[in-house]
Motif scaffolding. Structure first.
Motif, PDB file in Angstrom:
ATOM      1  N   ASP A  63     -29.387 -18.807 -12.622  1.00 59.15           N
ATOM      2  CA  ASP A  63     -29.812 -20.109 -13.141  1.00 59.15           C
ATOM      3  C   ASP A  63     -29.577 -20.223 -14.641  1.00 59.15           C
ATOM      4  OD1 ASP A  63     -30.573 -20.950 -10.634  1.00 59.15           O
ATOM      5  OD2 ASP A  63     -32.663 -20.338 -10.878  1.00 59.15           O
ATOM      6  N   VAL A  64     -29.864 -19.152 -15.371  1.00 58.44           N
ATOM      7  CA  VAL A  64     -29.649 -19.178 -16.820  1.00 58.44           C
ATOM      8  C   VAL A  64     -28.163 -19.316 -17.130  1.00 58.44           C
ATOM      9  CG1 VAL A  64     -29.808 -17.842 -18.953  1.00 58.44           C
ATOM     10  CG2 VAL A  64     -31.737 -17.893 -17.370  1.00 58.44           C
ATOM     11  N   LEU A  65     -27.329 -18.597 -16.401  1.00 54.54           N
ATOM     12  CA  LEU A  65     -25.887 -18.683 -16.634  1.00 54.54           C
ATOM     13  C   LEU A  65     -25.373 -20.086 -16.344  1.00 54.54           C
ATOM     14  CD1 LEU A  65     -23.217 -17.379 -17.376  1.00 54.54           C
ATOM     15  CD2 LEU A  65     -23.010 -16.566 -15.017  1.00 54.54           C
ATOM     16  N   ARG A  66     -25.892 -20.717 -15.300  1.00 55.38           N
ATOM     17  CA  ARG A  66     -25.458 -22.078 -14.965  1.00 55.38           C
ATOM     18  C   ARG A  66     -25.800 -23.073 -16.075  1.00 55.38           C
ATOM     19  NH1 ARG A  66     -23.834 -22.719  -9.671  1.00 55.38           N
ATOM     20  NH2 ARG A  66     -24.537 -21.154  -8.155  1.00 55.38           N
ATOM     21  N   SER A  67     -26.869 -22.812 -16.809  1.00 53.98           N
ATOM     22  CA  SER A  67     -27.287 -23.731 -17.868  1.00 53.98           C
ATOM     23  C   SER A  67     -26.730 -23.345 -19.236  1.00 53.98           C
ATOM     24  CB  SER A  67     -28.820 -23.781 -17.940  1.00 53.98           C
ATOM     25  OG  SER A  67     -29.349 -22.509 -18.296  1.00 53.98           O
ATOM     26  N   TYR A  68     -25.954 -22.298 -19.287  1.00 55.05           N
ATOM     27  CA  TYR A  68     -25.404 -21.811 -20.547  1.00 55.05           C
ATOM     28  C   TYR A  68     -24.348 -22.792 -21.066  1.00 55.05           C
ATOM     29  CZ  TYR A  68     -25.328 -17.672 -23.553  1.00 55.05           C
ATOM     30  OH  TYR A  68     -25.511 -16.793 -24.584  1.00 55.05           O
ATOM     31  N   PRO A  69     -24.231 -22.984 -22.377  1.00 49.59           N
ATOM     32  CA  PRO A  69     -23.235 -23.927 -22.914  1.00 49.59           C
ATOM     33  C   PRO A  69     -21.803 -23.472 -22.653  1.00 49.59           C
ATOM     34  CG  PRO A  69     -24.240 -22.652 -24.683  1.00 49.59           C
ATOM     35  CD  PRO A  69     -25.035 -22.349 -23.448  1.00 49.59           C
ATOM     36  N   GLU A  70     -20.901 -24.446 -22.545  1.00 48.42           N
ATOM     37  CA  GLU A  70     -19.493 -24.127 -22.327  1.00 48.42           C
ATOM     38  C   GLU A  70     -18.925 -23.321 -23.487  1.00 48.42           C
ATOM     39  OE1 GLU A  70     -17.208 -27.634 -21.682  1.00 48.42           O
ATOM     40  OE2 GLU A  70     -17.819 -27.840 -19.581  1.00 48.42           O
ATOM     41  N   THR A  71     -18.042 -22.410 -23.161  1.00 45.06           N
ATOM     42  CA  THR A  71     -17.355 -21.613 -24.173  1.00 45.06           C
ATOM     43  C   THR A  71     -16.299 -22.472 -24.866  1.00 45.06           C
ATOM     44  OG1 THR A  71     -17.726 -19.620 -22.865  1.00 45.06           O
ATOM     45  CG2 THR A  71     -15.989 -19.517 -24.530  1.00 45.06           C
ATOM     46  N   ASP A  72     -16.107 -22.231 -26.146  1.00 38.85           N
ATOM     47  CA  ASP A  72     -15.112 -22.970 -26.932  1.00 38.85           C
ATOM     48  C   ASP A  72     -13.750 -22.919 -26.240  1.00 38.85           C
ATOM     49  OD1 ASP A  72     -13.245 -23.853 -28.867  1.00 38.85           O
ATOM     50  OD2 ASP A  72     -14.517 -23.158 -30.499  1.00 38.85           O
ATOM     51  N   ILE A 106     -16.456 -21.233 -18.435  1.00 39.39           N
ATOM     52  CA  ILE A 106     -15.151 -21.902 -18.507  1.00 39.39           C
ATOM     53  C   ILE A 106     -15.344 -23.415 -18.414  1.00 39.39           C
ATOM     54  CG2 ILE A 106     -12.916 -22.183 -17.358  1.00 39.39           C
ATOM     55  CD1 ILE A 106     -13.188 -19.309 -16.372  1.00 39.39           C
ATOM     56  N   PRO A 107     -14.750 -24.184 -19.313  1.00 37.54           N
ATOM     57  CA  PRO A 107     -14.858 -25.650 -19.222  1.00 37.54           C
ATOM     58  C   PRO A 107     -13.988 -26.201 -18.096  1.00 37.54           C
ATOM     59  CG  PRO A 107     -13.463 -25.026 -21.068  1.00 37.54           C
ATOM     60  CD  PRO A 107     -14.005 -23.747 -20.506  1.00 37.54           C
ATOM     61  N   GLU A 108     -14.343 -27.372 -17.588  1.00 38.33           N
ATOM     62  CA  GLU A 108     -13.552 -27.990 -16.522  1.00 38.33           C
ATOM     63  C   GLU A 108     -12.229 -28.532 -17.048  1.00 38.33           C
ATOM     64  OE1 GLU A 108     -15.592 -30.851 -14.178  1.00 38.33           O
ATOM     65  OE2 GLU A 108     -16.834 -29.338 -13.190  1.00 38.33           O
ATOM     66  N   GLU A 109     -12.215 -28.912 -18.320  1.00 40.69           N
ATOM     67  CA  GLU A 109     -10.999 -29.439 -18.927  1.00 40.69           C
ATOM     68  C   GLU A 109     -10.738 -28.760 -20.258  1.00 40.69           C
ATOM     69  OE1 GLU A 109     -11.084 -33.645 -19.370  1.00 40.69           O
ATOM     70  OE2 GLU A 109     -10.862 -34.056 -17.227  1.00 40.69           O
ATOM     71  N   ILE A 110      -9.468 -28.569 -20.552  1.00 36.49           N
ATOM     72  CA  ILE A 110      -9.039 -28.065 -21.852  1.00 36.49           C
ATOM     73  C   ILE A 110      -7.927 -28.979 -22.349  1.00 36.49           C
ATOM     74  CG2 ILE A 110      -7.938 -26.156 -23.087  1.00 36.49           C
ATOM     75  CD1 ILE A 110      -9.309 -24.230 -21.178  1.00 36.49           C
ATOM     76  N   ASP A 111      -8.139 -29.558 -23.515  1.00 30.91           N
ATOM     77  CA  ASP A 111      -7.172 -30.508 -24.086  1.00 30.91           C
ATOM     78  C   ASP A 111      -6.863 -31.642 -23.114  1.00 30.91           C
ATOM     79  OD1 ASP A 111      -7.004 -29.010 -26.421  1.00 30.91           O
ATOM     80  OD2 ASP A 111      -5.339 -27.798 -25.673  1.00 30.91           O
ATOM     81  N   GLY A 112      -7.903 -32.104 -22.416  1.00 34.39           N
ATOM     82  CA  GLY A 112      -7.740 -33.239 -21.517  1.00 34.39           C
ATOM     83  C   GLY A 112      -7.088 -32.926 -20.188  1.00 34.39           C
TER      84      GLY A 112
END
Length: 275
Positions: A63-72, A106-112
């Motif tokens: 649960d904590v990992l799911r709420s963690y902010p996206e990595t740059d 990991i973000p869902e999008e990188i550079d759009g």
């Protein structure tokens, strides 16, 4: 800590000004100083908490990992995904990570562009990883020998995990698989530290060497397993499989056990626990 010392310095200067200046402003300055000090303490506490989590990933929960902010996003190396090369535009695959963070979201999008696959992300830097729903495929050998990886959480969206994807991730203890997952490849989780895992209902096969060289594994399956590879649990010790009595999965497991033998490490028997 440097921030805290800077705040203390500002407060000391403010106190000096009070001693030399207008006494009528003393109350306001003291109030502002107290407020600034509280903010500094809160910032330091937050930074220490993040640092503690980074240094103690074993205490990190799903649960904590799911709420963690996206990595740059700039920390990731990407390339057009294999599907993009065949006409699906706007999708990319991750092929590397160069960031300092050990806990990675990991973000869902990188550079759009939509992150649709992980082709290669083997690294010693990552200890915990959250994979977004945009990722449909984890490719062959994608995380192989990521020695410090301990926790992986997949969001709904992943459909396939390739051969050897997590092979020899020797500290990997926990993998959370969503219902969208349809297949896992041979040696996908071999030579890891996984002791409990649940296979989603869309998985119909436990392939060769998928869970080889594991110890004290408990694996929960749904009702749709049609086949278990002869060497799916090659050289694993004390494997328990939780399955519904009378299900298709039970038939496949019993067929596997007919070939298994306690004296044959290549085909160890499964301890069946009925739901």
């Amino acid at each position: 800590m440097k921030k805290f010392l800077s705040v203390i310095t500002v407060i000391m200067i403010s106190v000096s000004l009070i001693a030399c200046g207008d006494k009528s402003k003393e109350t306001d300055i003291n109030a502002n100083s107290d407020s600034t000090l509280v903010q500094a303490e809160e910032t330091i506490l937050q930074e220490d908490t993040v640092s503690e989590v980074n240094n103690n990933v074993s205490d990190l929960t799903e649960d904590v990992l799911r709420s963690y902010p996206e990595t740059d996003a700039s920390y990731f190396i990407t390339t057009p995904s294999r599907e993009s090369m065949h006409g699906v535009e706007g999708e990319i695959a991750i092929i590397g990570y160069e960031g300092p963070d050990s806990i990675v979201v990991i973000p869902e999008e990188i550079d759009g562009k939509r992150v649709a696959a992980i082709e290669y992300l083997a690294t010693e830097n990552i200890t915990a990883l959250s994979i977004p729903g945009s990722v449909m495929r984890v490719c062959e050998d994608a995380f192989m020998s990521s020695y410090n990886l301990k926790l992986v959480v997949f969001e709904e969206g992943i459909t396939s995990i390739g051969n050897g994807a997590f092979l020899a991730c020797r500290q990997l203890e926990t993998v959370i698989l969503p219902e969208t997952l349809e297949s896992i490849g041979a040696t996908a989780f071999a030579s890891t530290a996984i002791t409990q895992i649940t296979l989603p209902s869309q998985i119909t096969e436990i392939p060769q060497y998928a869970f080889s060289s594991l110890n004290d594994l408990t694996i929960t399956v749904e009702d749709n397993i049609e086949s278990v590879g002869t060497f799916a649990f090659h050289e694993s010790n004390h494997v328990t499989i939780i399955v519904k009595e009378g299900s298709k999965s039970m038939e496949a497991i019993e067929k596997y056990n007919q070939e298994a033998s306690p004296d044959n490490k290549e085909i160890p028997p499964l301890n069946i626990q009925k739901k």
